[in-house]
Design a protein around this motif. Sequence first.
Motif, PDB file in Angstrom:
ATOM      1  N   ILE A 198       0.842  -1.213   0.000  1.00  0.00           N
ATOM      2  CA  ILE A 198       0.000   0.000   0.000  1.00  0.00           C
ATOM      3  C   ILE A 198       0.873   1.258   0.000  1.00  0.00           C
ATOM      4  N   VAL A 199       1.926   1.222   0.791  1.00  0.00           N
ATOM      5  CA  VAL A 199       2.841   2.375   0.843  1.00  0.00           C
ATOM      6  C   VAL A 199       3.462   2.595  -0.545  1.00  0.00           C
ATOM      7  N   LEU A 200       3.848   1.503  -1.212  1.00  0.00           N
ATOM      8  CA  LEU A 200       4.506   1.640  -2.521  1.00  0.00           C
ATOM      9  C   LEU A 200       3.504   2.044  -3.604  1.00  0.00           C
ATOM     10  N   GLU A 201       2.277   1.579  -3.499  1.00  0.00           N
ATOM     11  CA  GLU A 201       1.253   2.028  -4.453  1.00  0.00           C
ATOM     12  C   GLU A 201       0.991   3.526  -4.287  1.00  0.00           C
ATOM     13  N   THR A 202       1.135   4.005  -3.061  1.00  0.00           N
ATOM     14  CA  THR A 202       0.977   5.442  -2.815  1.00  0.00           C
ATOM     15  C   THR A 202       2.150   6.197  -3.446  1.00  0.00           C
ATOM     16  N   ALA A 203       3.353   5.643  -3.299  1.00  0.00           N
ATOM     17  CA  ALA A 203       4.532   6.276  -3.917  1.00  0.00           C
ATOM     18  C   ALA A 203       4.382   6.333  -5.442  1.00  0.00           C
ATOM     19  N   LEU A 204       3.708   5.311  -5.995  1.00  0.00           N
ATOM     20  CA  LEU A 204       3.512   5.268  -7.457  1.00  0.00           C
ATOM     21  C   LEU A 204       2.393   6.205  -7.925  1.00  0.00           C
ATOM     22  N   HIS A 225      -3.118   8.432  -0.381  1.00  0.00           N
ATOM     23  CA  HIS A 225      -2.439   8.423   0.914  1.00  0.00           C
ATOM     24  C   HIS A 225      -2.467   7.029   1.533  1.00  0.00           C
ATOM     25  N   VAL A 226      -1.667   6.877   2.570  1.00  0.00           N
ATOM     26  CA  VAL A 226      -1.702   5.664   3.401  1.00  0.00           C
ATOM     27  C   VAL A 226      -2.427   6.044   4.685  1.00  0.00           C
ATOM     28  N   THR A 227      -3.412   5.243   5.078  1.00  0.00           N
ATOM     29  CA  THR A 227      -4.033   5.472   6.392  1.00  0.00           C
ATOM     30  C   THR A 227      -3.249   4.685   7.431  1.00  0.00           C
ATOM     31  N   ILE A 257       7.001   3.796   6.526  1.00  0.00           N
ATOM     32  CA  ILE A 257       6.678   4.857   5.552  1.00  0.00           C
ATOM     33  C   ILE A 257       7.905   5.753   5.322  1.00  0.00           C
ATOM     34  N   GLU A 258       8.592   6.095   6.401  1.00  0.00           N
ATOM     35  CA  GLU A 258       9.798   6.947   6.253  1.00  0.00           C
ATOM     36  C   GLU A 258      10.863   6.242   5.406  1.00  0.00           C
ATOM     37  N   THR A 259      11.055   4.945   5.660  1.00  0.00           N
ATOM     38  CA  THR A 259      12.080   4.202   4.890  1.00  0.00           C
ATOM     39  C   THR A 259      11.669   4.132   3.424  1.00  0.00           C
ATOM     40  N   ALA A 260      10.379   3.937   3.178  1.00  0.00           N
ATOM     41  CA  ALA A 260       9.908   3.859   1.788  1.00  0.00           C
ATOM     42  C   ALA A 260      10.107   5.201   1.075  1.00  0.00           C
ATOM     43  N   GLU A 261      10.000   6.289   1.812  1.00  0.00           N
ATOM     44  CA  GLU A 261      10.243   7.607   1.180  1.00  0.00           C
ATOM     45  C   GLU A 261      11.699   7.712   0.746  1.00  0.00           C
ATOM     46  N   GLU A 291      15.563  -1.894   4.221  1.00  0.00           N
ATOM     47  CA  GLU A 291      15.769  -1.135   2.967  1.00  0.00           C
ATOM     48  C   GLU A 291      15.712  -2.088   1.774  1.00  0.00           C
ATOM     49  N   GLN A 292      16.364  -3.246   1.906  1.00  0.00           N
ATOM     50  CA  GLN A 292      16.377  -4.182   0.772  1.00  0.00           C
ATOM     51  C   GLN A 292      14.979  -4.755   0.510  1.00  0.00           C
ATOM     52  N   ILE A 293      14.262  -5.076   1.592  1.00  0.00           N
ATOM     53  CA  ILE A 293      12.902  -5.602   1.430  1.00  0.00           C
ATOM     54  C   ILE A 293      12.057  -4.599   0.638  1.00  0.00           C
TER      55      ILE A 293
END
Length: 329
Positions: free
Chosen positions: A193-199, A204-206, A263-267, A310-312
């Motif tokens: 969900i976080v990555l779909e938001t980045a895309l 947003h992510v709830t 979420i912070e790491t995904a950013e 990070e790798q995941i």
Amino acid sequence: MAILVLGGAGYIGSHAVHELIEQNVKVVVMDNLETGHKKAIHPKAKFYKGDIRDRDQLVEVFNQEEIEGVLHFAASSLVWESMIKPVKYFDNNVYGMMVLLDVMNQFNVKNIVFSSTAATYGESDVVPIHEDVSTRPTNPYGESKRMMEQIMKWCELAHGIKYVSLRYFNVAGAMRDGIIGEDHDPETHLIPIVLETALGKRKHVTIFGCDYDTKDGTCIRDYVHVDDLIQAHILALQYLIAGNESTVFNLGSNEGYSVKEIIETAEIVTGKKIQTVLGDRRLGDPPILVASSQKAKNILGWEPKKSNIEQIIYDAWIWHSKNPNGYRE
Ligand SMILES: NC(=O)c1ccc[n+]([C@@H]2O[C@H](COP(=O)([O-])OP(=O)(O)OC[C@H]3O[C@@H](n4cnc5c(N)ncnc54)[C@H](O)[C@@H]3O)[C@@H](O)[C@H]2O)c1
Ligand SMILES: O=c1ccn([C@@H]2O[C@H](COP(=O)(O)OP(=O)(O)O[C@H]3O[C@H](CO)[C@H](O)[C@H](O)[C@H]3O)[C@@H](O)[C@H]2O)c(=O)[nH]1
């Protein structure tokens, strides 16, 4: 002889099938495609579309194929859904296991590696959680998996069917080549969900709950890379085929990350700003689940190599950015 992968069209099962075929193992898949995808199944695997609760269909597979062992991924597996549809979970998971063990006994197949879950523990006072911590599930999904473990225990005693129950913590990531990955409809897992938001596919992510008794108020989970998880399955199969005793192993990275930290790491990994909205707690969510996987390391010789966060997230990002619509065209 072949390995039967039940649920081999699903997220984790499809990774197992790819790895087994890579290792020149003959693989048979059975899946009802309820949440899985035909495209996720390796073309070299023999595929039977069917439901494991349908005894005749399962018997047909065991009749046609020479099965040496079973990897059992086929289940309903959403914590929140199990809170509103408990019977679905006992029917698919528990009844499915009953039919499976009965058919394995009929065909004298003696080895099963089972996908269990951290949700069997519920709210544990002990962190990290080791295998001797008592199981007190807080949702029907975790309860169904605990019951499945108990059923395997009694079937071992009665029929000599040996099992390894792998209690996964939160599985994420994808094969690095971006060919297979996680695709659920609807998607409810945090990292996709976080990555779909980045895309830009979601606004947003709830964040489900900011008032937990944790470092930043959000739930803490232990994320394990799907490739590392599959290596543990291969080791567990070898362990059983070598004649070792039935047992339970936790599979996690031994590190806990809060929802906000994910979420912070995904950013950082994606280089994109990810919008968030604070929401209510989600039904059935324990505040903290972090594994001790020392037993799997000691006994199976499991060495997770990719389970840093990070790798995941990076490997999952490759899958999502290469396949923004998942397996759909
Ligand atoms: N994803 C996680 O973080 C996680 C954590 C702990 C445990 N698990 C367990 O791992 C297993 C796989 O999870 P996943 O995330 O890959 O789920 P998934 O939904 O992607 O895969 C499950 C697969 O099983 C199939 N299936 C379900 N019921 C079936 C039935 N009755 N007969 C035949 N096929 C059936 C589905 O169509 C699907 O292809 C599940 O047993 C789940 O409980 C997953
Ligand atoms: O949009 C979202 C989605 C999730 N979360 C939170 O993120 C965390 C992780 O949630 P997931 O839905 O990704 O995963 P779960 O921990 O609920 O469950 C997963 O891991 C469990 C074991 O820990 C189970 O085995 C289960 O099958 C598997 O889906 C939870 O605190 C959840 O509340 C959010 O805040 N927002």
